[in-house]
Design an enzyme around this catalytic site. Structure first.
Site, PDB file in Angstrom:
ATOM      1  N   HIS A 196       2.215   8.514  16.405  1.00 48.29           N
ATOM      2  CA  HIS A 196       3.508   9.278  16.061  1.00 48.29           C
ATOM      3  C   HIS A 196       2.748  10.648  17.831  1.00 48.29           C
ATOM      4  O   HIS A 196       1.849  10.978  17.615  1.00 48.29           O
ATOM      5  CB  HIS A 196       3.829  11.425  15.622  1.00 48.29           C
ATOM      6  CG  HIS A 196       4.444  10.538  14.300  1.00 48.29           C
ATOM      7  ND1 HIS A 196       4.841  11.524  13.230  1.00 48.29           N
ATOM      8  CD2 HIS A 196       4.332   9.272  14.075  1.00 48.29           C
ATOM      9  CE1 HIS A 196       5.876  11.005  12.273  1.00 48.29           C
ATOM     10  NE2 HIS A 196       5.745   9.712  12.411  1.00 48.29           N
ATOM     11  N   TYR A 222       8.139  21.913  11.940  1.00 46.29           N
ATOM     12  CA  TYR A 222       7.701  22.867  11.475  1.00 46.29           C
ATOM     13  C   TYR A 222       8.811  23.626  11.643  1.00 46.29           C
ATOM     14  O   TYR A 222       9.267  24.360  12.810  1.00 46.29           O
ATOM     15  CB  TYR A 222       5.976  23.151  12.083  1.00 46.29           C
ATOM     16  CG  TYR A 222       5.472  22.571  11.700  1.00 46.29           C
ATOM     17  CD1 TYR A 222       5.124  20.939  12.347  1.00 46.29           C
ATOM     18  CD2 TYR A 222       4.298  22.616  10.486  1.00 46.29           C
ATOM     19  CE1 TYR A 222       4.171  20.290  12.326  1.00 46.29           C
ATOM     20  CE2 TYR A 222       3.142  21.897  10.681  1.00 46.29           C
ATOM     21  CZ  TYR A 222       3.125  20.594  11.139  1.00 46.29           C
ATOM     22  OH  TYR A 222       2.065  19.682  11.411  1.00 46.29           O
ATOM     23  N   PRO A 234      -2.522  24.999   5.406  1.00 48.53           N
ATOM     24  CA  PRO A 234      -1.772  23.240   5.904  1.00 48.53           C
ATOM     25  C   PRO A 234      -1.297  23.404   6.933  1.00 48.53           C
ATOM     26  O   PRO A 234      -0.780  22.428   7.544  1.00 48.53           O
ATOM     27  CB  PRO A 234      -1.244  23.057   4.491  1.00 48.53           C
ATOM     28  CG  PRO A 234      -0.565  24.242   3.913  1.00 48.53           C
ATOM     29  CD  PRO A 234      -1.608  25.123   4.179  1.00 48.53           C
ATOM     30  N   LYS A 280      -4.651  20.573   9.484  1.00 45.27           N
ATOM     31  CA  LYS A 280      -6.115  20.045   9.910  1.00 45.27           C
ATOM     32  C   LYS A 280      -7.090  19.704   8.416  1.00 45.27           C
ATOM     33  O   LYS A 280      -8.583  19.613   8.451  1.00 45.27           O
ATOM     34  CB  LYS A 280      -6.681  21.628   9.715  1.00 45.27           C
ATOM     35  CG  LYS A 280      -6.049  21.549  11.964  1.00 45.27           C
ATOM     36  CD  LYS A 280      -6.521  20.351  13.062  1.00 45.27           C
ATOM     37  CE  LYS A 280      -5.516  20.341  13.792  1.00 45.27           C
ATOM     38  NZ  LYS A 280      -5.614  18.652  14.581  1.00 45.27           N
ATOM     39  N   TYR A 317      -3.554  20.627  18.100  1.00 50.05           N
ATOM     40  CA  TYR A 317      -3.085  19.364  17.188  1.00 50.05           C
ATOM     41  C   TYR A 317      -3.505  17.999  16.831  1.00 50.05           C
ATOM     42  O   TYR A 317      -3.815  17.227  16.209  1.00 50.05           O
ATOM     43  CB  TYR A 317      -1.369  18.621  17.139  1.00 50.05           C
ATOM     44  CG  TYR A 317      -0.880  19.247  16.210  1.00 50.05           C
ATOM     45  CD1 TYR A 317      -0.167  19.972  14.779  1.00 50.05           C
ATOM     46  CD2 TYR A 317      -0.102  17.649  15.994  1.00 50.05           C
ATOM     47  CE1 TYR A 317       0.390  18.989  14.059  1.00 50.05           C
ATOM     48  CE2 TYR A 317       0.634  17.414  15.065  1.00 50.05           C
ATOM     49  CZ  TYR A 317       1.263  18.719  13.701  1.00 50.05           C
ATOM     50  OH  TYR A 317       1.411  17.676  12.663  1.00 50.05           O
TER      51      TYR A 317
HETATM   52  P1  RFL Z   1     -11.186  17.449  -2.716  1.00 53.28           P
HETATM   53  O1  RFL Z   1     -10.163  16.366  -1.657  1.00 53.28           O
HETATM   54  O2  RFL Z   1     -10.797  18.176  -2.917  1.00 53.28           O
HETATM   55  O3  RFL Z   1     -12.345  16.688  -3.116  1.00 53.28           O
HETATM   56  C1  RFL Z   1     -13.664  17.359  -3.848  1.00 53.28           C
HETATM   57  C2  RFL Z   1     -14.043  16.348  -5.337  1.00 53.28           C
HETATM   58  O4  RFL Z   1     -14.892  17.070  -5.714  1.00 53.28           O
HETATM   59  C3  RFL Z   1     -14.651  17.070  -6.924  1.00 53.28           C
HETATM   60  N1  RFL Z   1     -15.470  18.404  -7.667  1.00 53.28           N
HETATM   61  C4  RFL Z   1     -16.279  17.487  -8.077  1.00 53.28           C
HETATM   62  N2  RFL Z   1     -17.516  16.440  -8.375  1.00 53.28           N
HETATM   63  C5  RFL Z   1     -18.685  16.811  -9.165  1.00 53.28           C
HETATM   64  N3  RFL Z   1     -18.927  18.161 -10.135  1.00 53.28           N
HETATM   65  C6  RFL Z   1     -17.923  19.253  -9.887  1.00 53.28           C
HETATM   66  N4  RFL Z   1     -18.939  20.151 -10.296  1.00 53.28           N
HETATM   67  C7  RFL Z   1     -17.080  19.264  -8.962  1.00 53.28           C
HETATM   68  N5  RFL Z   1     -16.568  19.500  -8.955  1.00 53.28           N
HETATM   69  C8  RFL Z   1     -15.227  19.459  -8.393  1.00 53.28           C
HETATM   70  C9  RFL Z   1     -13.179  16.899  -7.481  1.00 53.28           C
HETATM   71  O5  RFL Z   1     -13.059  16.460  -8.100  1.00 53.28           O
HETATM   72  C10 RFL Z   1     -12.981  15.962  -5.979  1.00 53.28           C
HETATM   73  O6  RFL Z   1     -12.716  15.231  -6.845  1.00 53.28           O
HETATM   74  O7  RFL Z   1     -12.730  17.979  -0.791  1.00 53.28           O
HETATM   75  P2  RFL Z   1     -12.227  17.394  -0.048  1.00 53.28           P
HETATM   76  O8  RFL Z   1     -13.184  15.385  -0.320  1.00 53.28           O
HETATM   77  O9  RFL Z   1     -13.204  17.739   1.050  1.00 53.28           O
HETATM   78  O10 RFL Z   1     -11.408  17.447   1.121  1.00 53.28           O
HETATM   79  C11 RFL Z   1     -10.306  18.216   1.774  1.00 53.28           C
HETATM   80  C12 RFL Z   1      -9.228  17.745   1.256  1.00 53.28           C
HETATM   81  O11 RFL Z   1      -9.167  17.612  -0.475  1.00 53.28           O
HETATM   82  C13 RFL Z   1      -8.334  19.033   1.432  1.00 53.28           C
HETATM   83  O12 RFL Z   1      -9.200  19.696   3.172  1.00 53.28           O
HETATM   84  C14 RFL Z   1      -6.659  18.669   2.443  1.00 53.28           C
HETATM   85  O13 RFL Z   1      -6.200  17.152   0.778  1.00 53.28           O
HETATM   86  C15 RFL Z   1      -6.409  19.938   2.491  1.00 53.28           C
HETATM   87  N6  RFL Z   1      -4.699  20.036   1.933  1.00 53.28           N
HETATM   88  C16 RFL Z   1      -4.223  19.790   2.962  1.00 53.28           C
HETATM   89  N7  RFL Z   1      -4.735  19.445   4.074  1.00 53.28           N
HETATM   90  C17 RFL Z   1      -3.402  19.027   4.823  1.00 53.28           C
HETATM   91  O14 RFL Z   1      -4.182  18.177   6.070  1.00 53.28           O
HETATM   92  N8  RFL Z   1      -2.185  18.734   5.083  1.00 53.28           N
HETATM   93  C18 RFL Z   1      -1.644  18.633   3.778  1.00 53.28           C
HETATM   94  O15 RFL Z   1      -0.642  19.164   3.698  1.00 53.28           O
HETATM   95  C19 RFL Z   1      -2.909  20.016   2.680  1.00 53.28           C
HETATM   96  N9  RFL Z   1      -2.007  19.477   1.597  1.00 53.28           N
HETATM   97  C20 RFL Z   1      -4.858  20.715   0.630  1.00 53.28           C
HETATM   98  C21 RFL Z   1      -2.920  20.061   0.443  1.00 53.28           C
HETATM   99  C22 RFL Z   1      -5.560  20.417  -0.269  1.00 53.28           C
HETATM  100  C23 RFL Z   1      -4.638  20.962  -1.872  1.00 53.28           C
HETATM  101  N10 RFL Z   1      -5.800  21.404  -2.660  1.00 53.28           N
HETATM  102  C24 RFL Z   1      -6.999  21.916  -2.189  1.00 53.28           C
HETATM  103  C25 RFL Z   1      -5.365  22.140  -3.635  1.00 53.28           C
HETATM  104  C26 RFL Z   1      -2.763  20.711  -0.538  1.00 53.28           C
HETATM  105  C27 RFL Z   1      -2.842  21.083  -1.594  1.00 53.28           C
HETATM  106  C28 RFL Z   1      -2.430  21.185  -3.234  1.00 53.28           C
HETATM  107  C1  PHB Z   2       2.161  16.408   5.204  1.00 56.35           C
HETATM  108  O1  PHB Z   2       2.685  15.017   5.744  1.00 56.35           O
HETATM  109  O2  PHB Z   2       1.765  16.557   3.895  1.00 56.35           O
HETATM  110  C2  PHB Z   2       1.986  17.390   5.694  1.00 56.35           C
HETATM  111  C3  PHB Z   2       1.940  17.223   7.709  1.00 56.35           C
HETATM  112  C4  PHB Z   2       1.627  18.645   8.290  1.00 56.35           C
HETATM  113  C5  PHB Z   2       1.737  19.604   7.750  1.00 56.35           C
HETATM  114  C6  PHB Z   2       1.011  19.435   6.039  1.00 56.35           C
HETATM  115  C7  PHB Z   2       1.547  18.559   5.870  1.00 56.35           C
HETATM  116  O3  PHB Z   2       1.095  21.048   8.601  1.00 56.35           O
END
Ligand code: RFL
Ligand code: PHB
Length: 393
Positions: free
Chosen positions: A76, A204, A296, A300, A387
């Site tokens: 993109h 957005y 989100p 990032k 971004y």
């Molecule tokens: P993760 O993905 O949370 O993975 C952590 C892993 O650790 C495990 N864990 C344990 N393992 C052993 N012992 C324990 N005591 C443990 N406790 C936990 C968990 O099971 C898991 O598998 O962290 P990591 O790897 O640092 O990755 C970070 C990303 O996942 C996160 O920053 C993003 O997904 C944030 N996020 C989003 N980011 C975006 O850029 N765009 C989004 O749209 C977006 N949506 C989100 C999100 C995070 C969410 N969370 C955390 C609730 C939506 C949600 C719902």
């Molecule tokens: C997504 O595609 O899940 C998404 C994209 C942009 C954002 C957050 C989530 O800022």
């Protein structure tokens, strides 16, 4: 009975941070064990981020797992900000010479799992009672329980990649750890639907009813979000109610292209800014959501986690090459970047959402900021360079 294992780096958490770190280290000939309290299917099923910075794609290339992101990811060159239906395009390519890649976190995770599994490297899934210990003793270890059996992993270093609710951050003594937090007074309701995206770039939108985001996973699968009350129950949000709210917030011109259908994933996520300092203590280093959370809005979270991991992998590799400079400066180097990304995610969240206690003055400030961005190349460029991703250090 206690089973004893030995490795160089024990990685707690098999999310994107832990899996990528494991892959980068394994490729460099460093031995790792990865543990997670869930199993692979559960971890792969978590629908989260969708936008990868070029630096993130580069990290996947370095890890040797970028084949599919190049084949299936959607590059993109721009995205749009909209205010009450008025759209302004941020020309990422024109303003920065860079772009982003749309490719889901579920796919990144799958690619990393496949690579580690193919290489026959070790995992422990469904572990319980994980405790990082002896962090300053020179003989660190991680204890856990699996199927009622006690295990100990003796290692050189522990990587705390266990997300916001993990145990690693909590292993840093309370008189050492400082935390900084803002919880936003709303959540995001997200859906997935197998219909082509309403627009070929992300939108957005700030509308008086609340924020909306049109994103995608592919040319036939859309990911849409709307701002909601974080305490809402999913049962209150039928697909019909979602579509009505979403279309209204996009405005009639954009909504004219909207194709609706039955959602197959629906969830509500809270929005939070959070940073823990320092990101290391003795033999323990934190990376990703274990140390920081961003709302989100700027896409990032995953990218920030990957940037941490690149720096942590470099620090650990230099250690085994006899140089501890990067290990010693890891926390400070990473935090400098983390705070800049926190600032951007906070700024975009403040600009794009309706805050329940906003006074008319605050709403005018949001509007003025949008008008400024739309009329100033310098302001648009500041958004664009954040971004596409700030330099690693
Ligand atoms: P993760 O993905 O949370 O993975 C952590 C892993 O650790 C495990 N864990 C344990 N393992 C052993 N012992 C324990 N005591 C443990 N406790 C936990 C968990 O099971 C898991 O598998 O962290 P990591 O790897 O640092 O990755 C970070 C990303 O996942 C996160 O920053 C993003 O997904 C944030 N996020 C989003 N980011 C975006 O850029 N765009 C989004 O749209 C977006 N949506 C989100 C999100 C995070 C969410 N969370 C955390 C609730 C939506 C949600 C719902
Ligand atoms: C997504 O595609 O899940 C998404 C994209 C942009 C954002 C957050 C989530 O800022």
């Amino acid at each position: 009975m206690t089973l004893i294992h030995k490795t160089q780096i024990c990685i707690i958490g098999a999310g994107p941070s832990g899996l990528l770190l494991a892959q980068l280290l394994s490729n460099a000939g460093i031995d790792t064990i990865v543990l997670d309290r869930k199993d692979r299917a559960y971890i792969e099923g978590r629908v989260r981020a969708g936008v990868l910075e070029q630096g993130t794609v580069k990290a996947l290339e370095e890890a040797g797992v970028a084949e599919r992101v190049h084949a299936e990811g959607l590059p993109h060159d721009g995205f749009e900000l909209a205010f009450d239906g008025v759209r302004h395009r941020i020309d990422l390519a024109g303003l920065t010479g860079s772009s982003v890649m749309v490719y889901g976190q579920t796919e990144v995770t799958k690619d990393l799992f496949d690579a580690r599994t193919a290489a026959g490297q070790q995992f422990f899934f469904n572990v319980e009672h994980v405790v990082p210990s002896d962090l300053k003793s020179g003989e660190p270890s991680v204890q856990f329980e699996l199927d009622g059996v006690q295990h100990v992993i003796k290692c050189d270093y522990i990587a705390g990649c266990d997300g916001f609710h993990g145990v690693s951050r909590k292993a840093i003594p309370q008189d050492v750890l400082k935390t900084f937090e803002r919880v936003y007074p709303f959540g995001w309701l997200g859906i997935l639907v197998d219909k082509p995206p309403v627009s070929h770039e992300l939108i957005y939108a700030n509308h008086e009813d609340g924020f909306a985001l049109a994103s995608m996973r592919s040319e036939t699968r859309s990911r849409y979000y709307i701002q909601c009350d974080v305490n809402d129950d999913l049962s209150q949000w039928s697909d019909d109610r979602f579509w009505e709210a979403f279309a209204k917030r996009l405005g009639p011109d954009t909504a004219a292209n909207l194709q609706i259908g039955a959602s197959f994933e629906k969830s509500i996520a809270p929005l939070r800014s959070f940073v823990a300092e320092p990101m290391g203590y003795g033999a323990l280093f934190l990376a990703g959501d274990a140390a920081h959370i961003v709302p989100p809005t700027g896409a990032k979270g995953l990218n920030l986690a990957v940037a941490d991991v690149r720096l942590l992998a470099r620090a650990l590799m230099s250690h085994y090459d006899g140089n501890d400079h990067h290990i010693d400066s890891y926390s400070q180097t990473v935090l400098n970047r983390v705070w800049k990304v926190e600032r951007f995610s906070w700024q975009l969240s403040m600009l794009m959402h309706q805050f329940p206690d906003n006074a008319p003055f605050d709403k005018r400030m949001q509007r003025a900021e949008f008008d400024y961005i739309a009329s100033s190349e310098a302001a648009s460029k500041a958004i664009a360079e954040n971004y596409v991703g700030l330099p690693l250090e």
